[in-house]
Design an enzyme around this catalytic site. Sequence first.
Site, PDB file in Angstrom:
ATOM      1  N   GLU A   8     -17.569  17.951  -9.091  1.00 14.97           N
ATOM      2  CA  GLU A   8     -17.664  18.925  -8.012  1.00 14.97           C
ATOM      3  C   GLU A   8     -18.721  18.477  -6.987  1.00 14.97           C
ATOM      4  O   GLU A   8     -19.558  17.607  -7.284  1.00 14.97           O
ATOM      5  CB  GLU A   8     -18.053  20.290  -8.604  1.00 14.97           C
ATOM      6  CG  GLU A   8     -16.987  20.915  -9.516  1.00 14.97           C
ATOM      7  CD  GLU A   8     -15.839  21.567  -8.753  1.00 14.97           C
ATOM      8  OE1 GLU A   8     -15.209  20.900  -7.916  1.00 14.97           O
ATOM      9  OE2 GLU A   8     -15.552  22.749  -9.019  1.00 14.97           O
ATOM     10  N   ASN A  32     -12.004  21.110  -2.486  1.00 14.40           N
ATOM     11  CA  ASN A  32     -13.413  20.954  -2.080  1.00 14.40           C
ATOM     12  C   ASN A  32     -13.831  19.474  -2.135  1.00 14.40           C
ATOM     13  O   ASN A  32     -15.008  19.151  -2.115  1.00 14.40           O
ATOM     14  CB  ASN A  32     -14.338  21.790  -2.984  1.00 14.40           C
ATOM     15  CG  ASN A  32     -14.161  21.430  -4.454  1.00 14.40           C
ATOM     16  OD1 ASN A  32     -13.357  20.553  -4.794  1.00 14.40           O
ATOM     17  ND2 ASN A  32     -14.899  22.090  -5.325  1.00 14.40           N
ATOM     18  N   ASP A  54      -9.733  14.421 -17.133  1.00 18.49           N
ATOM     19  CA  ASP A  54     -10.518  15.661 -17.204  1.00 18.49           C
ATOM     20  C   ASP A  54      -9.773  16.749 -17.967  1.00 18.49           C
ATOM     21  O   ASP A  54      -8.617  16.566 -18.363  1.00 18.49           O
ATOM     22  CB  ASP A  54     -10.910  16.138 -15.787  1.00 18.49           C
ATOM     23  CG  ASP A  54      -9.699  16.333 -14.867  1.00 18.49           C
ATOM     24  OD1 ASP A  54      -8.558  16.106 -15.307  1.00 18.49           O
ATOM     25  OD2 ASP A  54      -9.913  16.712 -13.707  1.00 18.49           O
ATOM     26  N   HIS A 110     -13.250  17.471  -4.686  1.00 20.50           N
ATOM     27  CA  HIS A 110     -13.589  16.950  -6.018  1.00 20.50           C
ATOM     28  C   HIS A 110     -12.568  15.907  -6.500  1.00 20.50           C
ATOM     29  O   HIS A 110     -11.417  15.884  -6.067  1.00 20.50           O
ATOM     30  CB  HIS A 110     -13.769  18.068  -7.054  1.00 20.50           C
ATOM     31  CG  HIS A 110     -12.541  18.766  -7.513  1.00 20.50           C
ATOM     32  ND1 HIS A 110     -12.537  20.080  -7.911  1.00 20.50           N
ATOM     33  CD2 HIS A 110     -11.255  18.350  -7.667  1.00 20.50           C
ATOM     34  CE1 HIS A 110     -11.326  20.435  -8.284  1.00 20.50           C
ATOM     35  NE2 HIS A 110     -10.515  19.401  -8.148  1.00 20.50           N
TER      36      HIS A 110
HETATM   37  C1  GLP Z   1      -7.614  19.690 -10.345  1.00 15.16           C
HETATM   38  C2  GLP Z   1      -8.026  18.550 -11.304  1.00 15.16           C
HETATM   39  C3  GLP Z   1      -8.012  17.207 -10.630  1.00 15.16           C
HETATM   40  C4  GLP Z   1      -6.776  17.116  -9.763  1.00 15.16           C
HETATM   41  C5  GLP Z   1      -6.943  18.059  -8.589  1.00 15.16           C
HETATM   42  C6  GLP Z   1      -5.732  18.100  -7.656  1.00 15.16           C
HETATM   43  O1  GLP Z   1      -8.598  20.667 -10.304  1.00 15.16           O
HETATM   44  N1  GLP Z   1      -9.302  18.740 -11.937  1.00 15.16           N
HETATM   45  O2  GLP Z   1      -8.056  16.175 -11.592  1.00 15.16           O
HETATM   46  O3  GLP Z   1      -6.620  15.807  -9.298  1.00 15.16           O
HETATM   47  O4  GLP Z   1      -7.334  19.348  -9.000  1.00 15.16           O
HETATM   48  O5  GLP Z   1      -4.623  18.726  -8.252  1.00 15.16           O
HETATM   49  P1  GLP Z   1      -3.196  18.813  -7.601  1.00 15.16           P
HETATM   50  O6  GLP Z   1      -2.597  17.460  -7.723  1.00 15.16           O
HETATM   51  O7  GLP Z   1      -2.456  19.848  -8.414  1.00 15.16           O
HETATM   52  O8  GLP Z   1      -3.394  19.224  -6.184  1.00 15.16           O
END
Ligand code: GLP
Length: 240
Positions: free
Chosen positions: A142, A135, A67, A137
């Site tokens: 989302e 949330n 992403d 995701h």
């Molecule tokens: C972000 C990304 C995700 C990621 C998630 C968790 O918003 N879009 O791909 O896996 O949040 O991130 P983190 O590992 O920093 O908690």
Amino acid sequence: MKHIILNNHEGMSDYCANIILDSLNQNPALVLCMASGHTPTRTCELLVEKIQKEKVDTTKMTFIGLDEWVGLPPDNEGSCHYYFQHHLLLPLGLKPTQFHLFDVLSEDLHKECEKMNAVIESKGIDLMIVGIGMNGHIGFNEPGIPFSNKCHVAKLEEITKEVGQKYFSGETKLDKGITIGLQYLMQSKQVILLANGLKKAAVIKEAIKGPVGTAFPASIMQTHSNGLIITCSEAASLVQ
Ligand code: GLP
């Protein structure tokens, strides 16, 4: 779906890096799709160390970025592009033909989605490594997004925009994300979801024990026959 609990972030990162390494050893033409974020950073570091130490062939593998934040230039240090370049693509010396990242500066994001759909549909994904948002995701899928979605542009929830500030040195306007859809997660041969820290305990409980549905995207993991959730004991504290 299985859930493996390791003592701490180092332990889970090492476990995940070994899975990726084994997959690459078994299949040098591995198609690996990964999320960025704080959770997989140590996994990337350990993977690079192990690949370099064992001189594993990376010339046939393909990397796909899960992403990206829409509108951020690739040299923005908080972008997924920057993350992938610095944590994996440059250290592993992957050639531009070996990786596929969303171009979020493109004027036609629909075309970007179509391009990525075509890559995934021609190559397939062998191993997908994802994280989980506050949330529920996965990527930028989302809550409410159909499980049948392919690549798409998503309007981000407030919490995603707030939490996302942690990746940037100054306040950054975040509004939309572009992401691989959950249809492709389900079609991936293996999917690993990583989560660490107490802050992820509630979302891990919901992902593992909550009802399966689009209201909580990570619940889709329960339905993947080769799905694995790897957490530290803190993130698993509400499901033990
Ligand atoms: C972000 C990304 C995700 C990621 C998630 C968790 O918003 N879009 O791909 O896996 O949040 O991130 P983190 O590992 O920093 O908690």
